[in-house]
Write a protein that holds these residues in place. Structure first.
Motif, PDB file in Angstrom:
ATOM      1  N   ASN A 117       0.831  -1.225   0.000  1.00 25.28           N
ATOM      2  CA  ASN A 117       0.000   0.000   0.000  1.00 25.28           C
ATOM      3  C   ASN A 117       0.857   1.263   0.000  1.00 25.28           C
ATOM      4  N   GLY A 118       2.176   1.077   0.138  1.00 20.84           N
ATOM      5  CA  GLY A 118       3.079   2.244   0.143  1.00 20.84           C
ATOM      6  C   GLY A 118       3.313   2.829   1.526  1.00 20.84           C
ATOM      7  N   ASP A 119       2.835   2.137   2.584  1.00 26.37           N
ATOM      8  CA  ASP A 119       3.044   2.636   3.951  1.00 26.37           C
ATOM      9  C   ASP A 119       4.359   2.101   4.520  1.00 26.37           C
ATOM     10  N   THR A 164       7.280  -4.525  -0.073  1.00 20.50           N
ATOM     11  CA  THR A 164       8.022  -4.116  -1.288  1.00 20.50           C
ATOM     12  C   THR A 164       9.480  -3.781  -0.965  1.00 20.50           C
ATOM     13  N   HIS A 165       9.701  -3.177   0.222  1.00 22.29           N
ATOM     14  CA  HIS A 165      11.054  -2.817   0.669  1.00 22.29           C
ATOM     15  C   HIS A 165      11.126  -2.976   2.183  1.00 22.29           C
TER      16      HIS A 165
END
Length: 354
Positions: free
Chosen positions: A20-22, A83-84
């Protein structure tokens, strides 16, 4: 004898960026304060809008060093929604190579297992025995990473090839314990440059003056201002307008050094500075000399200067610390800039009578 790892390592932490990019703190051991968590989230590059990945960054905040390795997750069945992630180590000592090696191993462990438990096992092994070994993830032995090696890892020759005779401005600022701010848009360039500067004053072997990654954030700036002299690295060009933060401003991107009007008098250059500058340039330009030999040449010149200063001091009033005899300094009839430098150096070395 080097301090055992148990006395140097403070904590290990894990920050993840999900699909989600958090970016969030997921785990730490034994503990990290809320203040430090916020700071490390800012440093780890996962909260950055510019999507630039900094694989390894380091810095210092309130006498605690931090080291962060960040990786992108690709084809890891154990971390499907991530993702990271960043592995963070906090420690009492300056040793980027040591902690980069250790965090890389912890990253490999986490990529494989997707659980902090295995990382904690390796962390505790290093904490208690100074070693963690595994065939698949590599081995780490803390005694392979000597502090002196970390002090000598940067290149003085690179600094001199960029700034030439102006390197003496940096030398003078460091000798007088002034505040140096360095700007470059790339954090990697700042870290490489700033970590090398304390070697110009090798006799002190003091890397606690290094703050290689600072944001224009109120808490960080307050902590920085509490230090007497420092080297601080910024990637935000706005720092150039913050004259309250520096005595010497280095624009690394444009190879420019600016001396603040506040310290112009203390930093007046003369014959002695020209001599030092020439010595630095000649030594650094000698292809036969290594960086450590250049540091040694500069250090010998520094010892000469300190010996001159020591010859002008006296011990009085039952105090053990020698203080500068101002009359003896005047009688030497040094050129004004030399006399001025020695006086300010005595102040920096706390050799003035109060």
């Amino acid at each position: 004898m080097a301090e055992p790892e148990a006395q140097l390592l403070r904590a290990v932490g894990l920050i993840e960026k999900d699909t989600n990019g958090d970016a969030l703190w997921v785990w730490c051991y034994p503990s990290v304060t809320a203040e430090l968590r916020t700071l490390l989230l800012r440093k780890c590059c996962l909260t950055d809008e510019n999507k630039l990945l900094h694989t390894f960054v380091f810095g210092q905040y309130k006498r605690s060093w931090f080291y962060i390795t960040t990786v992108e997750v690709q084809d890891s069945p154990a971390l499907k929604k991530v993702t990271h992630f960043s592995i963070v180590l906090t420690a009492k000592d300056f040793n980027p190579e040591k902690y980069a090696a250790f965090t890389r191993i912890l990253c490999r462990i986490y990529l494989k297992h997707g659980s902090p438990v295995k990382m904690m096992e390796s962390y505790i092994a290093v904490l208690t025995k100074g070693i963690c070994q595994s065939e698949e993830n590599g081995s780490f032995l803390s005694k392979d990473f000597d502090a002196r090696k970390a002090y000598l890892a940067g290149s003085i020759k690179d600094i001199v090839s960029q700034f030439g005779m102006e390197t003496v401005i940096l030398y003078t600022a460091l000798m007088l314990k002034k505040r140096i701010v360095v700007y470059h848009p790339r954090i990697e360039a700042i870290q490489e440059f700033t970590r090398t500067l304390p070697a110009l004053v090798w006799h002190r072997q003091d890397w606690s003056i290094l703050h290689s990654y600072v944001h224009l954030n109120e808490e960080e700036l307050e902590a920085l201002k509490a230090c007497t002299g420092y080297i601080a690295g910024f990637t935000d060009s706005e720092v150039s307008s913050r004259s309250d933060l520096y005595d010497v401003y280095v624009n690394l991107a444009d190879s420019e050094i600016t001396v603040s009007p506040v310290v112009k008098e203390a930093m007046t250059m003369g014959k002695l500075h020209k001599e030092i500058g020439q010595l630095i340039v000649q030594s650094a330009e000698d292809p036969e000399k290594s960086d450590s030999q250049v540091i040694k040449d500069i250090s010998l010149k520094t010892k000469e200067i300190l010996a001159t200063l020591a010859s002008l001091t006296e011990v009085s009033d039952g105090s053990e610390k020698p203080t500068l005899n101002a009359e003896a300094l005047k009688q030497k009839r040094f050129p004004p800039a030399t006399e001025n430098f020695l006086f300010h150096l005595a102040a920096a070395e706390q050799m003035l009578k109060i």
